[in-house]
Every structure is written in C-alpha cells, then in structure tokens.
Design an enzyme around this catalytic site. Structure first.
Site, PDB file in Angstrom:
ATOM      1  N   VAL A 291     -24.833  34.977 -39.426  1.00 13.75           N
ATOM      2  CA  VAL A 291     -25.703  35.438 -38.336  1.00 13.75           C
ATOM      3  C   VAL A 291     -27.147  35.481 -38.828  1.00 13.75           C
ATOM      4  CG1 VAL A 291     -26.182  37.287 -36.704  1.00 13.75           C
ATOM      5  CG2 VAL A 291     -23.831  36.806 -37.380  1.00 13.75           C
TER       6      VAL A 291
ATOM      7  N   LYS B  69     -14.321   1.233   5.259  1.00 15.13           N
ATOM      8  CA  LYS B  69     -13.674   0.474   4.188  1.00 15.13           C
ATOM      9  C   LYS B  69     -12.220   0.866   4.032  1.00 15.13           C
ATOM     10  CE  LYS B  69     -16.748  -1.786   1.345  1.00 15.13           C
ATOM     11  NZ  LYS B  69     -17.251  -1.974   0.002  1.00 15.13           N
TER      12      LYS B  69
ATOM     13  N   MET C 251      -5.757  -1.435  -6.136  1.00 16.67           N
ATOM     14  CA  MET C 251      -5.472  -2.008  -4.808  1.00 16.67           C
ATOM     15  C   MET C 251      -4.190  -2.845  -4.810  1.00 16.67           C
ATOM     16  SD  MET C 251      -9.360  -3.215  -3.914  1.00 16.67           S
ATOM     17  CE  MET C 251      -9.837  -3.734  -5.542  1.00 16.67           C
TER      18      MET C 251
ATOM     19  N   THR D 273     -13.922   5.730 -13.518  1.00 17.07           N
ATOM     20  CA  THR D 273     -13.167   4.795 -12.702  1.00 17.07           C
ATOM     21  C   THR D 273     -11.706   5.257 -12.554  1.00 17.07           C
ATOM     22  OG1 THR D 273     -12.756   2.445 -12.371  1.00 17.07           O
ATOM     23  CG2 THR D 273     -12.522   3.266 -14.626  1.00 17.07           C
TER      24      THR D 273
ATOM     25  N   ASP E 236     -17.778   5.889   1.747  1.00 15.38           N
ATOM     26  CA  ASP E 236     -16.597   5.265   2.340  1.00 15.38           C
ATOM     27  C   ASP E 236     -15.368   6.138   2.161  1.00 15.38           C
ATOM     28  OD1 ASP E 236     -16.141   4.459  -0.384  1.00 15.38           O
ATOM     29  OD2 ASP E 236     -17.524   2.800   0.042  1.00 15.38           O
TER      30      ASP E 236
HETATM   31  N1  SAH Z   1     -14.747   1.561  -7.710  1.00 15.45           N
HETATM   32  C1  SAH Z   1     -13.459   2.215  -7.724  1.00 15.45           C
HETATM   33  C2  SAH Z   1     -12.346   1.307  -7.319  1.00 15.45           C
HETATM   34  C3  SAH Z   1     -12.434   0.812  -5.910  1.00 15.45           C
HETATM   35  S1  SAH Z   1     -11.051  -0.171  -5.461  1.00 15.45           S
HETATM   36  C4  SAH Z   1     -13.204   2.782  -9.123  1.00 15.45           C
HETATM   37  O1  SAH Z   1     -13.939   2.481 -10.058  1.00 15.45           O
HETATM   38  O2  SAH Z   1     -12.257   3.546  -9.242  1.00 15.45           O
HETATM   39  C5  SAH Z   1     -10.012   1.002  -4.693  1.00 15.45           C
HETATM   40  C6  SAH Z   1      -8.767   1.221  -5.488  1.00 15.45           C
HETATM   41  O3  SAH Z   1      -9.014   2.109  -6.556  1.00 15.45           O
HETATM   42  C7  SAH Z   1      -7.653   1.867  -4.713  1.00 15.45           C
HETATM   43  O4  SAH Z   1      -6.935   0.929  -3.946  1.00 15.45           O
HETATM   44  C8  SAH Z   1      -6.794   2.431  -5.822  1.00 15.45           C
HETATM   45  O5  SAH Z   1      -6.026   1.423  -6.422  1.00 15.45           O
HETATM   46  C9  SAH Z   1      -7.829   2.839  -6.839  1.00 15.45           C
HETATM   47  N2  SAH Z   1      -8.141   4.275  -6.737  1.00 15.45           N
HETATM   48  C10 SAH Z   1      -9.325   4.828  -6.481  1.00 15.45           C
HETATM   49  N3  SAH Z   1      -9.259   6.176  -6.528  1.00 15.45           N
HETATM   50  C11 SAH Z   1      -7.989   6.481  -6.834  1.00 15.45           C
HETATM   51  C12 SAH Z   1      -7.273   7.693  -7.039  1.00 15.45           C
HETATM   52  N4  SAH Z   1      -7.859   8.884  -6.944  1.00 15.45           N
HETATM   53  N5  SAH Z   1      -5.983   7.625  -7.355  1.00 15.45           N
HETATM   54  C13 SAH Z   1      -5.349   6.454  -7.461  1.00 15.45           C
HETATM   55  N6  SAH Z   1      -5.964   5.272  -7.280  1.00 15.45           N
HETATM   56  C14 SAH Z   1      -7.271   5.287  -6.993  1.00 15.45           C
END
Ligand code: SAH
Length: 464
Positions: free
Chosen positions: A23, A272, A385, A333, A250
């Site tokens: 300290v 979207k 997706m 992501t 979106d």
């Molecule tokens: N830019 C986004 C992806 C967009 S494409 C990123 O970086 O995450 C959209 C896809 O992302 C969805 O169809 C799914 O496959 C995935 N996704 C996004 N959020 C999600 C979540 N909370 N849980 C599961 N899949 C997710």
C-alpha cells in the site's frame, strides 16, 4: 466527514511515507508521478518498493521514524503496520499544520486520497467521504467505461489551441460557444476514433473560417451491434448510438439493443428478412447518403459485425462516392458470440487448427460453396444463414468426404436469454428442424470441437 476537494501542485515538495508494504508503495508511486521529493522510511522493504526504485527517484531509508523527520514536509503518509504509531504521527503532523493521510483510517489524518480515473492530463477524483472505498472503486469502474480512453487527447488538443482561441475570440462568451461547437461534434469523434492528426487539421480549419461548411454535413456510423446480448456492445458502439439523430436497423438487431439508441433519434426499420427485404439494399445505401446530406448523424446499426456477411462494404461504397464522412465500429460476430455462449471453442489444440466462416444462404435453391475446401481435417465450419439448406449442407459435405458422424450444433438466438443449442451429427442435421422448432437467427457449427460442449457449456447453467 466534511472535505474540501483540491488538486495539489506537488512538484519539488517534500513528501514523507512511513511504511514499506504494497500500500505504501502505491502511495510512493503516485507521489513520484506528481513530482514530489519523496522520502520513504521503513524497516522492511517490500518487492514492490524495490521495483519502484528502478522506475522513480526517491530516498529510501531502512530505519525507524523519528519526530524530527516531520520537519519541512508538505505531505506525510502514515502507512506503517503499526496503527497506534500511524495515529501518533498523524496527531503531530496535524498539530504542525502538515497534510497527513493515514492508510485505512481516513478519520485519523487531515486528508484522504481519492479514487482516480486518469485520462492525462485529465484526472477525475472520486471520494465517498471515507464511507466506502469499495463503492468508490465501483463508481470508478463505471466512469472508466463511460469516458473514452482518448479523452485526454481532447484536453491536449484544447491546450494546444488555447492561445489561438483567445486571440480569435477575445469575447469569453463567443470563445465558449466556439469550443462547445468544436467539442460536441466532429473533432471529439475523430479523436475518440484515434484520428488525432485529422482532428487537429479540422480544428485548424474551424479557426480559419467563421462558418465551417463541414459542420453542416452529416456523418454515417456503421456500427456492429453484436449477436444480441446488449452487454456485448463495444463502448464506441454505445457512444455513437447515443449521439445519433436517426437510426436504420434491421431484423437481426435485438429490440433490447435498439432500446439503447438515443431516445430522440428517429427510428427507421429497414427489414431484411430472408428474401423479403422491406427496403432493397440499393435503397438503404441511398437513404444513408440522403440523410447524411441533410446534416444528420446517421446510425446504421447492424447485427454482429458489419463486415461479416453484413453488406457493410456495399453501404459504405456509396458513401465514399458521395464524399460522406463515416466510421465503422466492429461488433462481435455471430460465430464468435454463439460459440462462446454454447461452450464450443472454434479452435482447440486437439481438435481444430482452423475455422471457416461460410454462408449457407440459398441462391436458386443451391449453395455455391467450395466443398472440397470445407472438407479438411481439424477444421471447424461456422455456417451463417444455413438453416434453410441443412439437407444440401449435410449431403454435399458427406459426399465430399466428411464423416457422417462429425458432430454438429445448431445455436439458436445465441448469447440471448432465448438461446437454445441442439447438438447432433452431420448425417442427422437435416432432421433437426422436424424434431425441434428451430427459429432464426441460428448458427450452425460443424466439427470435432462441438464435442467440447458437454464439458464446457456454461451459459444455460447460469441463465436461470
Ligand atoms: N453480420 C452478422 C451476420 C449477418 S448474416 C454477424 O457478423 O453476425 C445473418 C446470420 O447470422 C443469421 O442467419 C444467423 O446465421 C447468424 N446470426 C446472427 N445473430 C445470431 C444469433 N444471435 N444467434 C445465432 N445466429 C445468429
């Protein structure tokens, strides 16, 4: 406890620290940083003090304290192990009008040391009047997150231009107005995003003009909102969300994240849904340009990361063509968020040395993927997706040589309270939607790493 707050100019002043533990060492460090002429008296020298000696200049004497040591001191810190001695020292110091602080006994001395947030040259001090150091630390942590780390640079820049401002605006009111305008907009934003030189250049142009055209030009913030859980936003994302005039978002952006956008901002839902875009992409791109041209701060809020299957690139292309200023904020992501919250590491020394992020989006009923590249040993596939093409995905991977019992997982609404994780194998993957009600958004992870979930699942355990 009543106190009078002040920042003490310590440069060249004598400071005495009694005690040599960790300290005491922290106190010594701060005193040295403030330019104090520090003497430390201690019987035992801690490793912390030895380390400090390599960094700072101060006197260290291994002996007991004597009353005469107090002579000519501006500040005394009593930090020895002996509580009674500390109080004794404090009493003598106080009787001689010397500033004295006793560690862990705020009432014994005549000043307390606040908890600090440093953004040099800005210092923010917090005191709870000695009531609770823990509370002070908690508050500090909160403020640390609220005040961007580049804030100090703002103060430095202002200091540099202070004289110019005085000359240009001798009237105090006008000067204040100028600074308020300069700091509330573009310049602080440039600094916070690390573009120091550009900020300086911009401030210079503001000085040289009575009317700055750029002030009336809007800006676009392309912000990644992460996978759904609001706590996973970045500080920068949150800051820009709070200063937007209008937001375009979106379906993928969760409502609890949209809630965090400045309440006064206009909200534009641009849809979207799969093959049901409520606004075609070109129109979104154009809308961003039009709104920015009206002078607005436009927030384009995207799910996950804007540059991963997010069409972020297309949106800013039109902005650059129109010379609209913009900045991009990365987000967590979905692959990363979902894997973490499902307890499925994307790489692992024993199971996967690489990971591919791929889109399973169907175009004309098929997936245009380099299947051979996907079927490699020790590799994880993170499929975005992909839930509408599970049968194609499974069939093609197996026919290109991936074992049909390769573990696979579907993570639905990952990172949120509604998260569900279904595990199976590559062969069974197409049957999953028949067994379970799989809702979008869902992420598919394929590879040996999925097995680790059995041991590493943590989120569902803490959810309830
Ligand atoms: N830019 C986004 C992806 C967009 S494409 C990123 O970086 O995450 C959209 C896809 O992302 C969805 O169809 C799914 O496959 C995935 N996704 C996004 N959020 C999600 C979540 N909370 N849980 C599961 N899949 C997710």
């Amino acid at each position: 406890m009543k106190t009078y707050p002040l920042f003490f100019l310590l440069e060249g002043q004598n400071c005495l620290v009694i005690g040599g533990g960790p300290v005491a060492a922290r106190k010594v460090e701060r005193l040295c940083q403030a330019g104090g002429n520090v003497l430390v008296l201690t019987k035992d020298i801690s490793q912390e003090l030895i380390d400090l000696k390599k960094k700072y200049e101060f006197k260290l004497e291994q002996r007991a304290y004597k009353q005469t040591d107090l002579q000519a001191q501006s500040i005394v810190i009593a930090a020895s192990d002996d509580k009674i001695l500390n109080v004794e020292i404090a009493n003598i110091a106080k009787a001689n009008n010397i500033l004295v602080n006793v560690v862990n006994q705020p009432n014994a001395g005549n000043f307390i040391v606040p908890s600090m947030i440093e953004r040099q040259p800005i210092s923010i001090a917090i005191s709870t009047g000695g009531a609770s150091p823990v509370l002070a630390r908690l508050l500090r942590a909160r403020l640390e997150t609220l005040i961007p780390s580049h804030y100090g640079k703002l103060a430095e820049l202002m200091a540099k231009f202070r004289e110019n401002a005085k000359q240009k605006f001798p009237d105090l009111h006008k000067r204040r107005q100028f600074w308020e305008k300069a700091l509330s907009g573009k310049i602080s934003e440039l600094l916070f995003s690390g573009q120091v030189q550009l900020a300086e250049h911009y401030l210079e142009t503001m000085f040289n003009r009575t009317y700055a055209e750029e002030d009336h030009k809007g800006e676009v913030y392309l912000v990644g909102g992460g996978p759904g859980e609001p706590d996973l936003l970045t500080f920068r994302a949150l800051r820009l969300m709070q200063q937007a005039d209008v937001v375009l978002f979106d379906r993928l952006v969760s409502p609890s994240i949209v809630d965090l956008v400045n309440q006064d901002a206009e909200r534009i839902y641009v849809g979207k849904q799969r093959s049901n875009h409520s606004l075609p992409q070109q129109e979104i791109n154009q809308l961003l340009v039009d709104l920015a041209k009206q002078g607005k701060h436009v927030l384009r809020l995207k799910g996950g990361d804007p540059f991963i299957f997010g069409r972020g690139g297309e949106e800013i292309e039109l902005l650059t063509e129109n010379h609209i200023p913009f900045q991009i904020v990365p987000g967590i992501t979905a692959a990363s968020g979902c894997s973490t919250y499902a307890g499925i590491p994307l790489t692992h020394r024993d199971y996967a040395q690489s990971c591919l992020f791929i889109t399973g989006h169907l175009k004309d009923g098929s997936m245009n993927l380099n299947w051979q590249a996907l079927v490699q040993p020790q590799q994880t596939l993170a499929v975005y997706m992909g839930t509408h093409g599970l049968d194609i995905l499974s069939r093609e991977l197996i026919s290109h040589g991936m074992a049909s019992d390769t573990p696979a997982a579907i993570i639905q609404q990952g990172t949120t309270e509604q998260q569900n994780v279904y595990t199976s194998t590559l062969a069974i993957l197409p049957d999953m939607p028949k067994q379970f009600d799989i809702k979008p958004p869902s992420m598919i992870i394929i590879g040996e790493v999925v097995k680790l979930r059995e041991k590493l699942a943590w989120f569902e355990l803490t959810k309830n």
